[in-house]
Enzyme design. Structure first.
Site, PDB file in Angstrom:
ATOM      1  N   ASP A   1      -4.614  -5.978  -8.388  1.00  0.00           N
ATOM      2  CA  ASP A   1      -4.835  -5.328  -7.097  1.00  0.00           C
ATOM      3  C   ASP A   1      -5.063  -3.838  -7.378  1.00  0.00           C
ATOM      4  OD1 ASP A   1      -5.115  -4.952  -4.367  1.00  0.00           O
ATOM      5  OD2 ASP A   1      -3.204  -5.858  -3.832  1.00  0.00           O
TER       6      ASP A   1
ATOM      7  N   HIS B   1       0.830  -1.205   0.000  1.00  0.00           N
ATOM      8  CA  HIS B   1       0.000   0.000   0.000  1.00  0.00           C
ATOM      9  C   HIS B   1       0.866   1.257   0.000  1.00  0.00           C
ATOM     10  CE1 HIS B   1      -2.905  -2.987   1.502  1.00  0.00           C
ATOM     11  NE2 HIS B   1      -3.817  -2.207   0.966  1.00  0.00           N
TER      12      HIS B   1
END
Length: 334
Positions: free
Chosen positions: A253, A183
Site C-alpha cells: 500500500d 492513512h
C-alpha cells in the site's frame, strides 16, 4: 530491469523535471489520482507521456476505481460506479444476480479505464467488514460474510480481466477489523490467528490466483506484534504466501500513509526485504519519490516472473459494447 516501484505525478501534465526523473529512475509503472484527471483526452495524453518517459508502451498505470466513495473518475466525464455494498445487499435477495451485476460493472469499468490509457485497477477490495470497525472500510466492502465477499470479489476480478485490465485484490491479509484509518495512524488487530484464518483470510485464500494483491498497513498481533504486514517478513511468508497461498505480484500500500514511520528510503527497502515485489508511493511529491527510489531496487527475477505471468491472464483484445453492458447493469440493479 525496471525499479520495483510505482510512483505518482503532481498534476494533470507531466513536467520536464518529472519526465527526466522518471527516465532516470525507470519505475515499473505509475498511479493516478483526482489531481491528475481533467477530461478523457488529457488523461490519454498524460498516460502516453508517462509511458514515453520510461520507454515502455505497456507500462502499468494504476488507479483506485472501486466505486462509491473511492472513485477517482467521476461525472461529468465518467460514470460513477456503485459502492461494493450495493452489490452485497442485492446478493441477500439473489446471489447469482449480484455476482453477474458485479461482473458486468467491472467489465464496464475495464472498458472505461482502457479507453483513457489505464490498465490496472486497485480493486476489488475483498476485506471482510467487521461490525464496529472504523468506517475506512464501511460500504467499500461487499459485506460481512467472508464467503459472499469471496464470490463477489471473484466476479469483480474476472470482469476486469475480461476487459483487459489488471485487478488488484486488497488489502491482504485483511483490513476489515481496523479500528483506525491507516492513512492517519497504524491500526493494530488483536484477533487470534484461528479467527482471522476463518474470516478475514477467506476471500484472499479463495482469490489467491488473482495476479496482483496489495498489502495492509496493519499490525496483526497474533502473527507479528511489531511490524505491519507491509514490512513484516513473518506476515508475508507465513500468511500471505503460506496460509493464504497468494502466488502473484505483491504490491505495498502507499508508503506515504501515516501508518508507517521512518524515512521513505528505509520503508521502501524494508518493504522489499520483507517480501513485497513492488512498493507504491502515491502523492507525486518529488522529494519523497527521490527517497523511495534511493531505497528501492530493481524488480527481482521472481517479481518479474510474477508480473509476466499476470500479464498472460489479461484478455488482450476485449470486444465489449459499453452501451449493452450499461443496459445490462441497469437491469440487474433495478
Amino acid at each position: 530491469m525496471p525499479l520495483a516501484a510505482i510512483l505518482g505525478c503532481a498534476g494533470p501534465d507531466l513536467t520536464a523535471a518529472e519526465r527526466d526523473f522518471f527516465r532516470s529512475a525507470d519505475p515499473l509503472g505509475f498511479i493516478l489520482f483526482a489531481r491528475n484527471l481533467v477530461d478523457p483526452d488529457q488523461v490519454r495524453r498524460l498516460c502516453a507521456d508517462l509511458r514515453a518517459s520510461i520507454g515502455r508502451a505497456d507500462a502499468p498505470i494504476l488507479i483506485d476505481q472501486e466505486g462509491g466513495r473511492v472513485a477517482r473518475l467521476r461525472p461529468p466525464h465518467w460514470r460513477h460506479p456503485p459502492a461494493a455494498e450495493r452489490f452485497g445487499l442485492l446478493a441477500a435477495a439473489d446471489r447469482a444476480r449480484a455476482a453477474q451485476a458485479v461482473r458486468v460493472n467491472h467489465a464496464l469499468m475495464a472498458a472505461e479505464l482502457r479507453d483513457i490509457g489505464l490498465n490496472v485497477d486497485c480493486a476489488p477490495m475483498v476485506d471482510v467488514r467487521a461490525p464496529g470497525a472504523h468506517d475506512i472500510i464501511g460500504d467499500r466492502a461487499f459485506g460481512t460474510d467472508p464467503y459472499l465477499v469471496a464470490d463477489l470479489g471473484r466476479a469483480a476480478a474476472e470482469g476486469l480481466l475480461s476487459g483487459g485490465v489488471m485487478p488488484v485484490i486488497k488489502h491482504i491479509p485483511g483490513h476489515g477489523r481496523s479500528m483506525v484509518d491507516s492513512h492517519h495512524d497504524l491500526p493494530r488487530v488483536e484477533t487470534d490467528f484461528d479467527t482471522l484464518a476463518e474470516t478475514d483470510f477467506v476471500p484472499f485464500r479463495a482469490l489467491n490466483d488473482i495476479p496482483w494483491a496489495m498489502t495492509a498497513h496493519i499490525v496483526y498481533s497474533a502473527i507479528d506484534p511489531m511490524q505491519p504486514a507491509t514490512l513484516s517478513p513473518t506476515v508475508i511468508a507465513e500468511v500471505i504466501r503460506g496460509e493464504i497461498g497468494f502466488a502473484g505480484l505483491l504490491v505495498s500500500d502507499d508508503l506515504s500513509m501515516k501508518a508507517l514511520r521512518g524515512g521513505l528510503d528505509e520503508l521502501a527497502a524494508a518493504s522489499l526485504a520483507a517480501g513485497c515485489d513492488v512498493v507504491l508511493h502515491c502523492n507525486g511529491d518529488m522529494a519523497e519519490m527521490e527517497q523511495v527510489v534511493r531505497g528501492a531496487r530493481p524488480l527481482s527475477p521472481a517479481g518479474e516472473a510474477r508480473y509476466e505471468q499476470g500479464q498472460r491472464r489479461l484478455n488482450p483484445e476485449p470486444d465489449q459494447d459499453r452501451a449493452e453492458m450499461l443496459d445490462e447493469l441497469s437491469s440487474l440493479l433495478a
